[in-house]
Design an enzyme around this catalytic site. Sequence first.
Site, PDB file in Angstrom:
ATOM      1  N   HIS A   3      58.517 -15.490 -14.756  1.00  0.00           N
ATOM      2  CA  HIS A   3      59.314 -14.502 -15.484  1.00  0.00           C
ATOM      3  C   HIS A   3      58.789 -14.410 -16.918  1.00  0.00           C
ATOM      4  CE1 HIS A   3      62.426 -11.907 -16.721  1.00  0.00           C
ATOM      5  NE2 HIS A   3      63.377 -12.330 -15.906  1.00  0.00           N
TER       6      HIS A   3
ATOM      7  N   HIS B 144      62.193  -9.484 -20.499  1.00  0.00           N
ATOM      8  CA  HIS B 144      63.609  -9.501 -20.911  1.00  0.00           C
ATOM      9  C   HIS B 144      63.923 -10.358 -22.130  1.00  0.00           C
ATOM     10  CE1 HIS B 144      64.573  -8.548 -16.410  1.00  0.00           C
ATOM     11  NE2 HIS B 144      63.947  -7.572 -17.033  1.00  0.00           N
TER      12      HIS B 144
ATOM     13  N   TYR C 153      62.858 -13.318 -22.789  1.00  0.00           N
ATOM     14  CA  TYR C 153      62.784 -14.755 -22.557  1.00  0.00           C
ATOM     15  C   TYR C 153      61.528 -15.301 -23.244  1.00  0.00           C
ATOM     16  CZ  TYR C 153      66.491 -13.819 -19.176  1.00  0.00           C
ATOM     17  OH  TYR C 153      67.662 -13.438 -18.588  1.00  0.00           O
TER      18      TYR C 153
END
Length: 301
Positions: A223, A226, A228
């Site tokens: 990931h 977003h 992060y």
Amino acid sequence: MKIAIFTENEYKGGLDTFITNLINYWPNADDELVLICNRDHPGLETVAENLSRDCTVIAHRIPVDWVVLRWANKLPDLSEDELHARALRWSASGAFLGRAVSRLYSGIAPDARSTPLDAGIWNEEQEFAWKKIVNFVHEQGSKIGIQLWHAGQKGSTTTPWQGQGHVSEAQGGWRAVAPSAIAFGDLPAPREISREEIKATIEDYRGSAKRALRAGFDVLEIHGAHGYLIHSFLSPISNKRQDEYGGNFDNRIRFVVEVVQAVREVWPDSHPLFLRTSSHDWVEGGWTGEENAELAEILFH
């Protein structure tokens, strides 16, 4: 380069032969091919038998987007294992929305999670628990993937239904880290992650990928979107570092490139590996679509 080939929901005359030839005569022998098709296609077995080159075949009903395991804690009468084994039983058997390819979030370290209720895969006990779920999904003839993440500046919060506010260390939370000490929204400013911690985080990704492979996962996604940790390194808005991990484009992508390299060293070529990114910050001075495309080219090669 990894190439995903999707088939239509219904086979038409000659499609079996077309798909087989498309894969067997793919012009670049170095490309990794992934065939994604409906598991009920009558010609699927014929295609698989006639492939003369390596190709990962994912036979699904409907792929399921990444599932955050914190939701299990809304039902205190069920353990996390019990709840998600039931959910996967519904999805893999087709009794619940006909889903068959399930993919699950997992933190790479205790302080990599978004909330204290999120699942992880940073130790052998978690690996063993995941393996039970993975085995069940495989018994249904389905595939399962895992997504590795570090929440970075968005870490140590309450759940969405609790308002996603900050969880202090006294409340069981932790001090979030980020490339720079820049706060996200109303959350406290994170601590700037050190070079030593960056190297340790890369090793956390490597270790989690090893455990995911031993647990039997078929697909792994990193990931990097977003807001992060990976995304916050990529974006000039959140990355103001003055060392080799900040500043120009090459420096800002250094962290994610090193993460992908570490994961690929332990995650075999026979298993699909994806990187999720936010393709554009949509803010002046932020991460751009052109930079995202350039990063993709670098990772492909």
